[in-house]
Design a protein around this motif. Structure first.
Motif, PDB file in Angstrom:
ATOM      1  N   MET A   1      35.425 -88.330  16.425  1.00  0.00           N
ATOM      2  CA  MET A   1      36.755 -88.909  16.205  1.00  0.00           C
ATOM      3  C   MET A   1      37.849 -87.877  16.455  1.00  0.00           C
ATOM      4  O   MET A   1      37.650 -86.682  16.250  1.00  0.00           O
ATOM      5  N   THR A   2      39.026 -88.365  16.861  1.00  0.00           N
ATOM      6  CA  THR A   2      40.202 -87.512  16.862  1.00  0.00           C
ATOM      7  C   THR A   2      40.602 -87.249  15.418  1.00  0.00           C
ATOM      8  O   THR A   2      40.252 -88.006  14.511  1.00  0.00           O
ATOM      9  N   GLU A   3      41.375 -86.176  15.193  1.00  0.00           N
ATOM     10  CA  GLU A   3      41.798 -85.861  13.825  1.00  0.00           C
ATOM     11  C   GLU A   3      42.676 -86.973  13.241  1.00  0.00           C
ATOM     12  O   GLU A   3      42.604 -87.274  12.043  1.00  0.00           O
ATOM     13  N   ASP A   4      43.512 -87.591  14.065  1.00  0.00           N
ATOM     14  CA  ASP A   4      44.337 -88.695  13.584  1.00  0.00           C
ATOM     15  C   ASP A   4      43.462 -89.801  13.016  1.00  0.00           C
ATOM     16  O   ASP A   4      43.757 -90.372  11.952  1.00  0.00           O
ATOM     17  N   LYS A   5      42.370 -90.118  13.727  1.00  0.00           N
ATOM     18  CA  LYS A   5      41.479 -91.175  13.265  1.00  0.00           C
ATOM     19  C   LYS A   5      40.723 -90.764  12.009  1.00  0.00           C
ATOM     20  O   LYS A   5      40.491 -91.583  11.113  1.00  0.00           O
ATOM     21  N   VAL A   6      40.321 -89.501  11.942  1.00  0.00           N
ATOM     22  CA  VAL A   6      39.593 -89.020  10.771  1.00  0.00           C
ATOM     23  C   VAL A   6      40.427 -89.212   9.511  1.00  0.00           C
ATOM     24  O   VAL A   6      39.963 -89.782   8.508  1.00  0.00           O
ATOM     25  N   TYR A   7      41.685 -88.776   9.572  1.00  0.00           N
ATOM     26  CA  TYR A   7      42.493 -88.828   8.350  1.00  0.00           C
ATOM     27  C   TYR A   7      43.063 -90.221   8.078  1.00  0.00           C
ATOM     28  O   TYR A   7      43.359 -90.556   6.929  1.00  0.00           O
ATOM     29  N   ALA A   8      43.165 -91.037   9.101  1.00  0.00           N
ATOM     30  CA  ALA A   8      43.494 -92.443   8.870  1.00  0.00           C
ATOM     31  C   ALA A   8      42.337 -93.130   8.146  1.00  0.00           C
ATOM     32  O   ALA A   8      42.550 -93.953   7.235  1.00  0.00           O
ATOM     33  N   LEU A   9      41.124 -92.778   8.545  1.00  0.00           N
ATOM     34  CA  LEU A   9      39.936 -93.341   7.896  1.00  0.00           C
ATOM     35  C   LEU A   9      39.849 -92.874   6.440  1.00  0.00           C
ATOM     36  O   LEU A   9      39.576 -93.678   5.534  1.00  0.00           O
ATOM     37  N   ILE A  10      40.073 -91.587   6.224  1.00  0.00           N
ATOM     38  CA  ILE A  10      40.052 -91.057   4.861  1.00  0.00           C
ATOM     39  C   ILE A  10      41.111 -91.743   3.998  1.00  0.00           C
ATOM     40  O   ILE A  10      40.854 -92.132   2.855  1.00  0.00           O
ATOM     41  N   ALA A  11      42.314 -91.894   4.555  1.00  0.00           N
ATOM     42  CA  ALA A  11      43.398 -92.535   3.804  1.00  0.00           C
ATOM     43  C   ALA A  11      43.039 -93.964   3.426  1.00  0.00           C
ATOM     44  O   ALA A  11      43.291 -94.407   2.291  1.00  0.00           O
ATOM     45  N   ALA A  12      42.434 -94.702   4.372  1.00  0.00           N
ATOM     46  CA  ALA A  12      42.105 -96.104   4.123  1.00  0.00           C
ATOM     47  C   ALA A  12      40.966 -96.261   3.125  1.00  0.00           C
ATOM     48  O   ALA A  12      40.987 -97.169   2.281  1.00  0.00           O
ATOM     49  N   ARG A  13      39.977 -95.372   3.192  1.00  0.00           N
ATOM     50  CA  ARG A  13      38.790 -95.530   2.351  1.00  0.00           C
ATOM     51  C   ARG A  13      38.908 -94.850   0.984  1.00  0.00           C
ATOM     52  O   ARG A  13      38.468 -95.384  -0.027  1.00  0.00           O
ATOM     53  N   TYR A  14      39.500 -93.645   0.992  1.00  0.00           N
ATOM     54  CA  TYR A  14      39.418 -92.812  -0.204  1.00  0.00           C
ATOM     55  C   TYR A  14      40.774 -92.381  -0.750  1.00  0.00           C
ATOM     56  O   TYR A  14      40.851 -91.855  -1.857  1.00  0.00           O
ATOM     57  N   GLY A  15      41.838 -92.579   0.028  1.00  0.00           N
ATOM     58  CA  GLY A  15      43.156 -92.144  -0.399  1.00  0.00           C
ATOM     59  C   GLY A  15      43.388 -90.666  -0.120  1.00  0.00           C
ATOM     60  O   GLY A  15      42.443 -89.910   0.135  1.00  0.00           O
ATOM     61  N   THR A  16      44.664 -90.267  -0.183  1.00  0.00           N
ATOM     62  CA  THR A  16      45.013 -88.883   0.139  1.00  0.00           C
ATOM     63  C   THR A  16      45.848 -88.219  -0.956  1.00  0.00           C
ATOM     64  O   THR A  16      46.488 -87.188  -0.706  1.00  0.00           O
ATOM     65  N   ASN A  17      45.848 -88.781  -2.129  1.00  0.00           N
ATOM     66  CA  ASN A  17      46.645 -88.218  -3.229  1.00  0.00           C
ATOM     67  C   ASN A  17      48.126 -88.096  -2.868  1.00  0.00           C
ATOM     68  O   ASN A  17      48.815 -87.178  -3.315  1.00  0.00           O
ATOM     69  N   GLY A  18      48.576 -89.012  -2.038  1.00  0.00           N
ATOM     70  CA  GLY A  18      49.979 -89.005  -1.658  1.00  0.00           C
ATOM     71  C   GLY A  18      50.343 -88.040  -0.554  1.00  0.00           C
ATOM     72  O   GLY A  18      51.507 -87.955  -0.156  1.00  0.00           O
ATOM     73  N   THR A  19      49.371 -87.323  -0.022  1.00  0.00           N
ATOM     74  CA  THR A  19      49.635 -86.380   1.068  1.00  0.00           C
ATOM     75  C   THR A  19      49.700 -87.132   2.389  1.00  0.00           C
ATOM     76  O   THR A  19      48.768 -87.865   2.724  1.00  0.00           O
TER      77      THR A  19
END
Length: 226
Positions: free
Chosen positions: A49-67
Motif C-alpha cells: 500500500m501507499t502510505e496514504d492508504k495505510v493511514y487511511a485504513l488505520i484511521a477507518a479501522r482503529y482511529g488515530t487519536n485525533g492525529t
C-alpha cells in the motif's frame, strides 16, 4: 534483448530493495509514538500500500487519536528515512539488473514509494543508469492495484503492456500489472506463492536467481543473460 519481452519492469520494495522489514519497523515507530491501537494482525494488510492508504485504513479501522492522517504519513516518511542505513538489496537483484542491462534489455522501475525514497535507494545502491524510465507514487492518480502505473510505464518506454514482463512481490502489484495487460512473475518474498497466484501472477518464484534462470533460457545466443 530478450526475444520474448520488449521490456522488463521491476517493482522496488521487496523486489529490488529488501525494505519491507524497515518499512514495518518505521510503521511500528509511528504507531508507538502516536499511541495508535493497531493489532499485530493488521501489518500484513499494509504491504504493497501507499502510505496514504495505510493511514487511511488505520484511521477507518482503529482511529488515530485525533492525529491528522497527513501528519502520520509525514512521520512515517521521516522514520523510514532515519532507518535508511538498514536497507539492503534483495539477494540476486543486483546481478539480474546488471546482466539484463549489459544484454541490452529495456528496464523500467514501477514503485508505489515516494519519489525521494526511490531516489535514496538508487543513490545508495548505485542504480542510476540501469533503468530507462521510473514511475513512482507521485506520477499517478490511481496507484497499484489500479493499472495506471504500468500503463504509464509502457507509454514512457513506447512499448505495449502485453510485451512487458513485470516482477512483483505484492498482491496489489500483481493485480496492477495484470490489469494493465502485462506478463507477471511473482517473487514470493513478501507474500506466498499461492497468494501471488490468486492475485493473478502467471508464475511464481522463490528467488531472483530462479527468475534469472528462466530469463537466461529465454534469451537468444546474442543476448544471453549472465
Amino acid at each position: 534483448m530478450s526475444r520474448v519481452f520488449d521490456a522488463i519492469l521491476f517493482d522496488m520494495d521487496g523486489v529490488v530493495v529488501d525494505s519491507e522489514p524497515v518499512h514495518e519497523k518505521a510503521q511500528r515507530t509511528v504507531i508507538r509514538e502516536f499511541g495508535l491501537k493497531v493489532p499485530e494482525s493488521a501489518f500484513s494488510d499494509f504491504k504493497g500500500m501507499t502510505e496514504d492508504k495505510v493511514y487511511a485504513l488505520i484511521a477507518a479501522r482503529y482511529g488515530t487519536n485525533g492525529t491528522p492522517a497527513k501528519r502520520l504519513v509525514a512521520a512515517k516518511h521521516a522514520a523510514f528515512a532515519s532507518l535508511a542505513d538498514e536497507l539492503q538489496m534483495v539477494r540476486g537483484a543486483s546481478a539480474l539488473i546488471t546482466s539484463l542491462h549489459a544484454a541490452g534489455c529495456t528496464l523500467g522501475l514501477v514503485t508505489s514509494a515516494a519519489s525521494w525514497d526511490q531516489a535514496r535507494a538508487f543513490e545508495k545502491f548505485g542504480l542510476e543508469g540501469y533503468f530507462q524510465a521510473v514511475v513512482t507514487g507521485a506520477d499517478v492518480s490511481k496507484p497499484k492495484p489500479y493499472p495506471e502505473p504500468y500503463l504509464l510505464m509502457a507509454y514512457r518506454l513506447n512499448v505495449t503492456p502485453e510485451a512487458c514482463l513485470v516482477i512483483e512481490d505484492s498482491r496489489y502489484g500483481v493485480q496492477s500489472a495484470r490489469r494493465a495487460g502485462c506478463r507477471v512473475f511473482g517473487l514470493a518474498t513478501t507474500f506466498t506463492s499461492d497468494q501471488l497466484l490468486e492475485s493473478g501472477a502467471h508464475r511464481t518464484f522463490g528467488s531472483m536467481q530462479a527468475i534469472a534462470q528462466v530469463l537466461r533460457a529465454q534469451s537468444g545466443p546474442q543476448d544471453r543473460v549472465a
